[in-house]
Design an enzyme around this catalytic site. Structure first.
Site, mmCIF file in Angstrom:
data_model
loop_
_atom_site.group_PDB
_atom_site.id
_atom_site.type_symbol
_atom_site.label_atom_id
_atom_site.label_comp_id
_atom_site.label_asym_id
_atom_site.label_seq_id
_atom_site.Cartn_x
_atom_site.Cartn_y
_atom_site.Cartn_z
ATOM 1 N N THR A 182 0.851 -1.205 -0.117
ATOM 2 C CA THR A 182 0.166 0.068 -0.043
ATOM 3 C C THR A 182 0.948 1.160 0.028
ATOM 4 O O THR A 182 1.769 1.578 0.473
ATOM 5 C CB THR A 182 -0.599 0.030 1.201
ATOM 6 N N ARG A 236 -15.423 -4.856 2.994
ATOM 7 C CA ARG A 236 -14.365 -4.594 4.084
ATOM 8 C C ARG A 236 -13.684 -3.152 3.507
ATOM 9 O O ARG A 236 -13.125 -3.092 2.311
ATOM 10 C CB ARG A 236 -13.526 -5.620 4.304
ATOM 11 N N VAL A 237 -13.582 -2.114 4.343
ATOM 12 C CA VAL A 237 -12.623 -1.094 4.215
ATOM 13 C C VAL A 237 -11.614 -0.926 5.364
ATOM 14 O O VAL A 237 -12.195 -1.031 6.542
ATOM 15 C CB VAL A 237 -13.234 0.264 4.172
ATOM 16 N N GLY A 238 -10.200 -0.712 5.113
ATOM 17 C CA GLY A 238 -9.683 -0.621 6.221
ATOM 18 C C GLY A 238 -9.076 0.945 6.547
ATOM 19 O O GLY A 238 -10.046 1.982 6.375
ATOM 20 N N ASP A 239 -7.957 1.112 6.845
ATOM 21 C CA ASP A 239 -7.662 2.676 7.308
ATOM 22 C C ASP A 239 -7.266 3.645 6.110
ATOM 23 O O ASP A 239 -7.282 4.786 6.414
ATOM 24 C CB ASP A 239 -6.128 2.359 8.166
ATOM 25 N N GLY A 279 -0.293 -1.496 6.610
ATOM 26 C CA GLY A 279 -0.410 -2.595 7.457
ATOM 27 C C GLY A 279 -1.814 -2.947 7.700
ATOM 28 O O GLY A 279 -2.636 -2.489 7.068
ATOM 29 N N GLY A 284 -5.265 -2.312 8.544
ATOM 30 C CA GLY A 284 -5.769 -1.350 8.937
ATOM 31 C C GLY A 284 -6.728 -1.053 10.085
ATOM 32 O O GLY A 284 -6.840 -0.186 10.752
#
Ligand code: SD4
Length: 335
Positions: A194, A222-225, A246, A248
């Site tokens: 990323t 799903r969504v991370g940081d 990393g 999230g």
């Protein structure tokens, strides 16, 4: 108290916190700063700087070229991130990103400028340059976040082309993963790329961007940081900027990039701030930190940079003084 005064006060009082080791580990040289007089005010002129997560030399060089030509930090981070979005070999960003558990590639991105403006797109299919789409959200809409179908529709209305983001290599990797049919919501600590990028331009303005396909084989939706303000990225042009990579979920629980910037506001160096933000994750009750990676990069208004990770294999690219280096960060492991 006026905001700038408060910042001056807090950064002066914070000077006492600087340790010798921090001064040694700071990545700033005196050549980066040139004192100039503008009227009665003395300011530091900082030569353009770009810092980005992982080993992304072409992306960082591209951003640095924009800055060298006098371009803005905002243009630089967008152009830099686009390189990785178009790189089908990078299986964590843009085209070629590893899909979710159902085989769909969904991308997340955000961008933030020196005025504190922000734009983000979450869970977007079929659009490669989501960093540019995030910028469009920031500049062309009254909103800061668009998700899924709405974001894709907006992209098409802005002239972006729909394309298939699932490459043969990523499809094959997903099919192999499916055979094992093991779903662990833990990031593969060796599978990161990323890109979180921070830049300072000739005017001394800071902007940042972050773009990703997120956690490989994640649950649908799903969504991370990475696209979340204060999570994967935060910029305060009076203080500095930070970006994360990393797992999230762990970054979000500690509002990581915002935390790094706030720690710098209180007087910590970028290096100290990154270390403290990692410590917050590691020290959470029942932290499972041995099984996941998180890393931060940061830059402050003086052009000092810092980086820190839970595990030792994190590296970042730094362009400074015309040189672009990949630097392995010191690692952190709790005793
Ligand atoms: C996420 N932070 O979606 C991203 C993953 C990442 O390199 O950084 N991969 O949680």
């Amino acid at each position: 108290m006026k905001r700038r005064k408060f910042i001056e006060k807090t950064s002066i009082s914070g000077l006492g916190l600087f340790s010798i080791s921090t001064l040694v580990s700071c990545n700033t040289t005196n050549e980066d700063k040139k004192e100039v007089k503008s009227g009665a005010i003395t300011t530091n002129v900082i030569k353009p700087i770009v810092i980005a997560t992982w080993n992304t030399p072409t992306a960082v060089n591209t951003a640095a070229e924009v800055l060298k030509k006098g371009g803005s930090a905002l243009d630089a981070v967008e152009e830099g991130c686009k390189i990785e979005e178009a790189n089908s070999k990078n299986q964590t960003v843009g085209i070629g990103g590893l899909p979710d558990r159902d085989g769909a590639v969904t991308l997340d991105a955000c961008i933030m400028d020196e005025k504190g403006n922000y734009g983000a797109v979450l869970c977007v299919k079929n659009i490669k340059h989501v960093i540019s789409l995030a910028r469009k959200v920031m500049e062309e809409t009254p909103h800061v976040i668009l998700v899924g179908e709405g974001a894709e529709q907006f992209a098409v209305s802005q002239g972006f082309e729909r394309e298939n983001l699932l490459t043969e290599a990523s499809k094959k990797a997903w099919e192999e993963w499916k055979v094992k049919s093991e779903y662990k919501p833990i990031i593969n600590i060796e599978n990161h790329d990323t890109i979180g990028m921070l830049a300072i331009d000739k005017k001394g303005n800071i902007s940042g961007a972050c773009t990703t396909s997120g956690l490989a084989y994640k649950m649908k939706g799903r969504v991370g940081d990475s696209p979340v303000i204060g999570g994967g990225l935060f910029i305060d042009n009076e203080v500095g900027g930070a970006a994360a990579t990393g797992l999230g979920e762990e970054v979000l629980k500690t509002v990581g990039s915002f935390l790094v910037v706030e720690l710098m506001r209180q007087g910590k160096s970028p290096q100290e701030a990154c270390e403290e933000a990692i410590a917050r994750i590691v020290n959470r009750p029942n932290s499972n930190y041995k099984n996941f990676q998180v890393a931060y990069i940061a830059v402050n208004k003086k052009g000092e940079t810092g980086a820190y990770a839970i595990h030792e294999w994190f590296s970042y690219n730094l362009h400074k003084e015309g040189e672009n280096k990949n630097i392995k960060s010191d690692f952190y492991l709790k005793n």
